[in-house]
Design a protein around this motif. Structure first.
Motif, PDB file in Angstrom:
ATOM      1  N   UNK A 169       0.787  -1.337   0.155  1.00 48.89           N
ATOM      2  CA  UNK A 169      -0.177  -0.057  -0.115  1.00 48.89           C
ATOM      3  C   UNK A 169       0.731   1.409   0.196  1.00 48.89           C
ATOM      4  N   UNK A 170       2.163   1.258   0.688  1.00 46.70           N
ATOM      5  CA  UNK A 170       2.884   2.433   0.694  1.00 46.70           C
ATOM      6  C   UNK A 170       4.292   2.556   0.239  1.00 46.70           C
ATOM      7  N   UNK A 171       4.556   1.209  -0.380  1.00 38.94           N
ATOM      8  CA  UNK A 171       5.933   1.284  -0.706  1.00 38.94           C
ATOM      9  C   UNK A 171       6.476   2.324  -1.982  1.00 38.94           C
ATOM     10  N   UNK A 172       5.279   2.709  -2.794  1.00 38.63           N
ATOM     11  CA  UNK A 172       5.622   3.643  -3.919  1.00 38.63           C
ATOM     12  C   UNK A 172       5.981   5.070  -3.267  1.00 38.63           C
ATOM     13  N   UNK A 173       4.932   5.547  -2.290  1.00 36.03           N
ATOM     14  CA  UNK A 173       5.422   6.752  -1.586  1.00 36.03           C
ATOM     15  C   UNK A 173       6.644   6.863  -0.918  1.00 36.03           C
ATOM     16  N   UNK A 174       6.897   5.579  -0.331  1.00 37.49           N
ATOM     17  CA  UNK A 174       8.126   5.710   0.573  1.00 37.49           C
ATOM     18  C   UNK A 174       9.234   5.671  -0.735  1.00 37.49           C
ATOM     19  N   UNK A 175       9.194   5.170  -1.920  1.00 32.09           N
ATOM     20  CA  UNK A 175      10.354   5.207  -2.862  1.00 32.09           C
ATOM     21  C   UNK A 175      10.530   6.485  -3.429  1.00 32.09           C
TER      22      UNK A 175
END
Length: 330
Positions: A198-204
């Motif tokens: 759910x969040x890895x794209x934002x983290x990346x």
């Protein structure tokens, strides 16, 4: 009812929550058939397992290393990826303003412990960390999450550990100065507790954004990256943008068992060795270093951030003194 809807209802009761106890596809098919309505082939079931394991909203996940499946946990609160001092009223943290204070304090403590562990890990592995803290104070704008890293990692033209002062290579230092090349590499690091689909794209992309001025970016997770779809997604983005991704293999329980942050940072050698032994480092992808800093962007940061000015001042003192030294806030 469609096959996918049936699987969404059935699988949560069949799948183990721990990836270490993952269930093989053949056994999962056998157990699923006992509750399914309709006659579906093994190939159809395997196809749905594979497709659903790539969907963040589905209950099934495939292990990163192996052939088994496990139950994907519900998304963690946004706080699991927050800065330790970021106001709870900002951005995605709004849903936690009414959370139990003990839970908030526990999560914040995990974040502080993880940052302390990461700092010590890089120190004893010959890298010099510089922490940004004021950028994430309570009154800081949410946009700072896309401007400043938690840590800047400095790699000098010398080996060794930041625990000791080291002489810089005089010849290479003079040579690079004449060429206008920095005698170090700066990588900007973003720290996160829990990786998820759910969040890895934002983290990346936050990591990419905060590292554009530096020579590279590194996304560091505390928890293991066990979801195959998540690991594949991170690898693909890393191949395109050059951001390194690493997991320290620390679950929430493992973080809870660690000493307090100050004790981690000031531990004796034997204590530090014991802490480092708890890590299970998994490098999903290495960072690609660019040859030059973006001097214009760095100058702009200096004008906006007292901490960026301290970073530049520290690097300058090391160069002038011909010695690589750990940062000490004066």
């Amino acid at each position: 009812m469609s096959l996918r809807q049936q699987l969404s209802d059935i699988l949560p009761t069949l799948l183990p929550g721990n990836p270490a106890d993952s269930i093989k596809g053949t056994e999962l098919i056998r157990l699923t058939r006992l509750q399914l309505t309709g006659n579906y082939s093994d190939a159809s079931l395997r196809y749905h397992f594979s497709i659903m394991s790539c969907d963040p909203a589905s209950p099934i996940a495939k292990v990163e290393k192996g052939q088994g499946y496990y139950r994907r946990s519900a998304p963690l609160p946004a706080l699991s990826g927050a800065q330790e001092l970021l106001a709870l009223t900002q951005g995605r943290l709004e849903d936690l303003t009414t959370a139990d204070q003990d839970v908030v304090d526990e999560t914040m403590l995990r974040i502080r412990k993880f940052r302390a562990v990461v700092t010590r890990y890089f120190e004893i592995n010959g890298r010099f960390p510089f922490a940004f803290r004021q950028a994430f104070a309570k009154d800081s704008p949410i946009s700072n999450l896309w401007k400043y890293p938690e840590l800047v990692l400095v790699d000098w033209e010398t080996g060794g550990s930041p625990d000791e002062e080291m002489s810089l290579d005089e010849t290479m230092l003079a040579f690079k100065q004449r060429l206008g090349i920095a005698p170090f590499r700066l990588h900007a690091a973003r720290l996160r507790i829990q990786p998820s689909l759910q969040t890895y794209r934002e983290d990346f992309f936050q990591t990419l954004a905060v590292s554009m001025w530096a020579q590279g970016g590194e996304l560091v997770y505390a928890a293991p990256i066990e979801d195959e779809a998540l690991a594949d997604g991170l690898r693909k983005m890393s191949a395109n943008f050059g951001v390194g991704v690493t997991s320290f293999g620390l679950t929430a329980d493992a973080l809870d068992e660690l000493p307090r942050p100050a004790n981690i940072l000031n531990a004796h050698p034997r204590e530090t060795e014991a802490i480092m032994a708890k890590l299970d480092i998994n490098r999903i992808s290495g960072a690609v270093s660019r040859p030059h800093l973006d001097w214009t962007a760095l100058s702009s940061m200096r004008n906006e951030s007292e901490e960026a000015e301290k970073l530049v001042g520290w690097l300058t003192r090391c160069i002038d003194g011909r010695r690589a030294e750990a940062f000490k806030d004066e």
